[in-house]
Design an enzyme around this catalytic site. Structure first.
Site, PDB file in Angstrom:
ATOM      1  N   HIS A  39       1.033  -0.844  -0.495  1.00 26.31           N
ATOM      2  CA  HIS A  39       0.332   0.179  -0.052  1.00 26.31           C
ATOM      3  C   HIS A  39       0.950   0.993  -0.100  1.00 26.31           C
ATOM      4  O   HIS A  39       0.889   2.213  -1.322  1.00 26.31           O
ATOM      5  CB  HIS A  39      -1.194   0.255   0.903  1.00 26.31           C
ATOM      6  CG  HIS A  39      -1.920  -1.144   1.502  1.00 26.31           C
ATOM      7  ND1 HIS A  39      -2.282  -1.494   2.764  1.00 26.31           N
ATOM      8  CD2 HIS A  39      -2.785  -1.195   0.509  1.00 26.31           C
ATOM      9  CE1 HIS A  39      -3.131  -2.429   3.010  1.00 26.31           C
ATOM     10  NE2 HIS A  39      -3.936  -2.236   0.846  1.00 26.31           N
ATOM     11  N   LYS A  74     -15.169  -8.014   4.368  1.00 31.49           N
ATOM     12  CA  LYS A  74     -14.227  -8.500   4.922  1.00 31.49           C
ATOM     13  C   LYS A  74     -14.317  -8.367   6.772  1.00 31.49           C
ATOM     14  O   LYS A  74     -14.950  -8.235   7.156  1.00 31.49           O
ATOM     15  CB  LYS A  74     -13.160  -7.973   4.667  1.00 31.49           C
ATOM     16  CG  LYS A  74     -12.337  -8.232   3.736  1.00 31.49           C
ATOM     17  CD  LYS A  74     -11.560  -7.251   3.433  1.00 31.49           C
ATOM     18  CE  LYS A  74     -11.007  -7.156   1.837  1.00 31.49           C
ATOM     19  NZ  LYS A  74      -9.563  -6.462   1.120  1.00 31.49           N
ATOM     20  N   ARG A 118      -2.039  -5.942  -8.000  1.00 29.22           N
ATOM     21  CA  ARG A 118      -0.827  -7.042  -8.199  1.00 29.22           C
ATOM     22  C   ARG A 118      -0.809  -8.373  -9.135  1.00 29.22           C
ATOM     23  O   ARG A 118       0.055  -9.079  -9.001  1.00 29.22           O
ATOM     24  CB  ARG A 118      -0.516  -7.675  -6.545  1.00 29.22           C
ATOM     25  CG  ARG A 118      -0.312  -6.626  -5.804  1.00 29.22           C
ATOM     26  CD  ARG A 118      -0.664  -6.228  -4.772  1.00 29.22           C
ATOM     27  NE  ARG A 118      -2.092  -7.512  -4.263  1.00 29.22           N
ATOM     28  CZ  ARG A 118      -2.819  -6.968  -3.283  1.00 29.22           C
ATOM     29  NH1 ARG A 118      -2.411  -7.640  -1.808  1.00 29.22           N
ATOM     30  NH2 ARG A 118      -4.313  -7.613  -3.527  1.00 29.22           N
ATOM     31  N   SER A 151      -3.010  -7.116   3.168  1.00 25.85           N
ATOM     32  CA  SER A 151      -3.868  -7.222   4.376  1.00 25.85           C
ATOM     33  C   SER A 151      -3.827  -8.919   4.934  1.00 25.85           C
ATOM     34  O   SER A 151      -4.233  -8.646   6.356  1.00 25.85           O
ATOM     35  CB  SER A 151      -4.410  -6.090   4.529  1.00 25.85           C
ATOM     36  OG  SER A 151      -4.229  -4.798   3.810  1.00 25.85           O
TER      37      SER A 151
HETATM   38  O1  PNS Z   1      -8.899  -2.992   0.816  1.00 21.99           O
HETATM   39  P1  PNS Z   1     -10.187  -3.364   0.408  1.00 21.99           P
HETATM   40  O2  PNS Z   1     -11.415  -3.583   0.914  1.00 21.99           O
HETATM   41  O3  PNS Z   1      -9.780  -4.300  -1.268  1.00 21.99           O
HETATM   42  O4  PNS Z   1     -10.999  -2.357  -0.494  1.00 21.99           O
HETATM   43  C1  PNS Z   1     -12.551  -2.035  -0.960  1.00 21.99           C
HETATM   44  C2  PNS Z   1     -13.191  -1.118  -1.330  1.00 21.99           C
HETATM   45  C3  PNS Z   1     -13.460  -0.124   0.528  1.00 21.99           C
HETATM   46  C4  PNS Z   1     -12.081   0.242  -1.796  1.00 21.99           C
HETATM   47  C5  PNS Z   1     -15.153  -0.626  -1.861  1.00 21.99           C
HETATM   48  O5  PNS Z   1     -15.453  -1.599  -1.041  1.00 21.99           O
HETATM   49  C6  PNS Z   1     -15.280  -0.123  -2.246  1.00 21.99           C
HETATM   50  O6  PNS Z   1     -15.066   1.052  -2.952  1.00 21.99           O
HETATM   51  N1  PNS Z   1     -16.328   0.279  -1.029  1.00 21.99           N
HETATM   52  C7  PNS Z   1     -17.104   1.417  -0.729  1.00 21.99           C
HETATM   53  C8  PNS Z   1     -18.255   1.277  -1.338  1.00 21.99           C
HETATM   54  C9  PNS Z   1     -19.090   1.867  -2.126  1.00 21.99           C
HETATM   55  O7  PNS Z   1     -18.349   3.199  -3.217  1.00 21.99           O
HETATM   56  N2  PNS Z   1     -19.482   0.738  -3.711  1.00 21.99           N
HETATM   57  C10 PNS Z   1     -19.904   1.599  -4.794  1.00 21.99           C
HETATM   58  C11 PNS Z   1     -18.936   1.377  -6.152  1.00 21.99           C
HETATM   59  S1  PNS Z   1     -18.206   0.303  -6.695  1.00 21.99           S
END
Ligand code: PNS
Length: 160
Positions: free
Chosen positions: A18, A42, A95, A132
């Site tokens: 990150h 998660k 990745r 993570s």
């Molecule tokens: O580190 P992660 O868990 O892969 O992150 C995922 C994250 C939090 C970036 C993703 O779940 C997200 O964008 N959540 C926001 C919710 C949202 O706006 N959803 C609608 C469009 S995708």
């Protein structure tokens, strides 16, 4: 015109992968918001406030804090936060092909919802295997996670 981007993620906890992407993105944008977002799919290890504080410490220790804001977001769409702060892009680290498959639909939906673009960045291959979830697992089983996380996170996990 100020180029503002958001780097969203669970950051549970922030890893060296990150941090590498955050540092690279900071070189491309005038202002960068690193946003801790609750991901309901998660099982969390750390409370959001702890993730924010570990990100702040890690970013400060890496001397890349000049134009970076760390915040959290738990209500509403991610693109609402992006629009509120004037961001025109989201930055995601990629990745592998698995990440591409996971991120592509979200990138398209976020563009449809608010016209916000997603920029995919490749971390250093040295971090390609780091996640993570792997850190959470190794740490919970008593293993050494120092090769994978900033020192602030390693210290925190050793104390916990
Ligand atoms: O580190 P992660 O868990 O892969 O992150 C995922 C994250 C939090 C970036 C993703 O779940 C997200 O964008 N959540 C926001 C919710 C949202 O706006 N959803 C609608 C469009 S995708």
């Amino acid at each position: 015109m100020q180029r503002i981007a958001v780097v969203p993620g669970s950051f549970d906890p922030v890893t060296l992968g990150h941090l590498d992407v955050i540092a690279r993105a900071a070189g491309l944008f005038d202002e960068l918001h690193v946003l801790v977002v609750h991901n309901p799919s998660k099982v969390a290890l750390l409370p959001i406030a702890e993730r924010v504080s570990l990100l702040e410490e890690s970013i400060r220790d890496a001397n890349i804090d000049g134009k970076i804001v760390v915040a959290s977001w738990s209500v509403g769409l991610l693109v609402d936060y992006a629009t509120d702060v004037g961001a025109t892009a989201l930055v995601k680290g990629i990745r592998s092909q698995v990440d591409v498959a996971y991120e592509t639909p979200m990138a398209i939906v976020n563009r449809h919802l608010a016209g916000v673009e997603t920029v995919f960045m490749l971390p250093d291959p040295a971090h390609a295997h780091v996640s993570s979830s792997l850190v959470r697992q190794v740490s919970s089983l008593g293993g050494d996670v120092t090769p994978y996380v900033p020192s602030a996170v390693a210290r925190f996990l050793q104390r916990s």
